[in-house]
Design a protein around this motif. Structure first.
Motif, short mmCIF file in Angstrom:
data_model
loop_
_atom_site.label_atom_id
_atom_site.label_comp_id
_atom_site.label_asym_id
_atom_site.label_seq_id
_atom_site.Cartn_x
_atom_site.Cartn_y
_atom_site.Cartn_z
N VAL A 43 0.84 -1.19 0.00
CA VAL A 43 0.00 0.00 0.00
C VAL A 43 0.88 1.25 0.00
O VAL A 43 0.63 2.21 -0.74
N GLU A 44 1.90 1.27 0.83
CA GLU A 44 2.79 2.42 0.91
C GLU A 44 3.51 2.66 -0.41
O GLU A 44 3.70 3.81 -0.83
N VAL A 45 3.90 1.59 -1.07
CA VAL A 45 4.68 1.72 -2.30
C VAL A 45 3.81 2.06 -3.49
O VAL A 45 4.17 2.90 -4.33
N MET A 46 2.63 1.42 -3.58
CA MET A 46 1.81 1.53 -4.80
C MET A 46 0.83 2.68 -4.80
O MET A 46 0.39 3.11 -5.86
N THR A 47 0.46 3.18 -3.63
CA THR A 47 -0.54 4.24 -3.59
C THR A 47 -0.13 5.46 -4.41
O THR A 47 -0.96 6.01 -5.15
N PRO A 48 1.12 5.94 -4.34
CA PRO A 48 1.50 7.08 -5.19
C PRO A 48 1.35 6.78 -6.68
O PRO A 48 0.95 7.65 -7.46
N LEU A 49 1.64 5.54 -7.07
CA LEU A 49 1.50 5.16 -8.48
C LEU A 49 0.03 5.15 -8.89
O LEU A 49 -0.34 5.65 -9.96
N LEU A 50 -0.83 4.61 -8.04
CA LEU A 50 -2.26 4.60 -8.33
C LEU A 50 -2.80 6.03 -8.36
O LEU A 50 -3.63 6.37 -9.22
N TRP A 51 -2.35 6.85 -7.44
CA TRP A 51 -2.77 8.25 -7.40
C TRP A 51 -2.42 8.96 -8.70
O TRP A 51 -3.25 9.67 -9.28
N HIS A 52 -1.21 8.77 -9.18
CA HIS A 52 -0.79 9.40 -10.44
C HIS A 52 -1.63 8.88 -11.60
O HIS A 52 -2.03 9.65 -12.48
N ALA A 56 -4.17 11.32 -13.74
CA ALA A 56 -3.91 11.47 -15.17
C ALA A 56 -5.19 11.37 -15.99
O ALA A 56 -5.23 11.83 -17.14
N GLN A 57 -6.24 10.77 -15.42
CA GLN A 57 -7.52 10.66 -16.12
C GLN A 57 -8.39 11.90 -15.92
O GLN A 57 -9.50 11.97 -16.43
N GLY A 58 -7.91 12.89 -15.15
CA GLY A 58 -8.66 14.11 -14.95
C GLY A 58 -9.39 14.20 -13.63
O GLY A 58 -10.14 15.15 -13.40
N ALA A 59 -9.20 13.21 -12.75
CA ALA A 59 -9.88 13.22 -11.46
C ALA A 59 -9.28 14.30 -10.56
O ALA A 59 -8.06 14.51 -10.56
N ASP A 60 -10.13 14.97 -9.79
CA ASP A 60 -9.62 15.96 -8.84
C ASP A 60 -9.10 15.21 -7.61
O ASP A 60 -9.30 14.00 -7.46
N PRO A 61 -8.42 15.91 -6.69
CA PRO A 61 -7.83 15.22 -5.53
C PRO A 61 -8.82 14.41 -4.70
O PRO A 61 -8.52 13.29 -4.28
#
Length: 209
Positions: A43-52, A56-61
């Motif tokens: 979770v710690e490692v992959m969450t930033p990748l999933l967030w990016h 990238a699809q246009g979702a807001d925070p």
């Protein structure tokens, strides 16, 4: 020279992705065996990748946070049914991307519906002294609007007639006037506007700017 620079970079990215995929597979297998620590580390490692990926699809925070959280929740929920743990990384990225796309599309559609409802409400609330006649008004758009308003159920005509004439309608007054529960006024208004919007959208004589 180009191959000497790009080749190692691409190879490094592939190695990194393969390493993350193996790490995700290990986390799934460990979780099934009762060891949750590897998944917590993932979770710690992959969450930033999933967030990016989601952003990238246009979702807001706020949307991105919800999508990423749901991806992890879905993984945990379905972790026992994953046939090939080695595909976990790819599945999560694809799931995040598709969920983000759907979220952004729903948000845009809802915004468009709200704008259309506001436009229709503005027309309904236009001062009568600006119209030569409520039934036969000055231009084709007005005629189309009022024609479809007249075709609405009587309950809708009464409700829209009351709430469209003031900025902040008093639902208690509307309730007493129409004999309608206060809690049902908002949903009923939404359904009435949806009917009117659908009728106007399918009418070639009407267009919303």
């Amino acid at each position: 020279m180009s191959d000497e620079v790009v080749g190692p970079v691409e190879a490094g990215l592939r190695d990194q992705e393969q390493g993350l995929a193996l790490r995700a597979a290990h986390a799934v297998l460990a979780y099934r065996a009762g060891d949750r620590a590897p998944l917590a580390e993932l979770v710690e490692v992959m969450t930033p990748l999933l967030w990016h990926t989601v952003r990238a699809q246009g979702a807001d925070p706020e949307q991105a946070q919800d999508v990423v959280q749901n991806v992890w929740l879905t993984l945990v929920r379905d972790i026992e049914t994953i046939r090939d743990p080695r595909a976990t990384l790819q599945w999560m990225l694809v799931t995040a991307r598709r969920a983000a796309w759907r979220t952004v599309r729903r948000s845009r559609d809802e915004l468009m519906r709200q704008q259309q409802d506001e436009t229709v409400t503005d027309w309904l609330a236009a001062p009568l002294d600006q119209l030569p006649d409520v039934v036969a008004v000055r231009d084709e758009r007005d005629r189309a609007l009022w024609r479809h308003v007249r075709e609405l159920p009587e309950r809708c005509r009464q409700l829209l007639g009351l709430v469209a004439t003031v900025d902040r309608p008093d639902y208690a007054v509307v309730s007493r006037s129409l004999g309608m529960p206060v809690g049902s006024i908002g949903p009923t208004r939404g359904r009435c506007l949806a009917k009117l919007r659908q009728a106007l959208t399918s009418d070639p004589t009407w267009s919303l700017v």
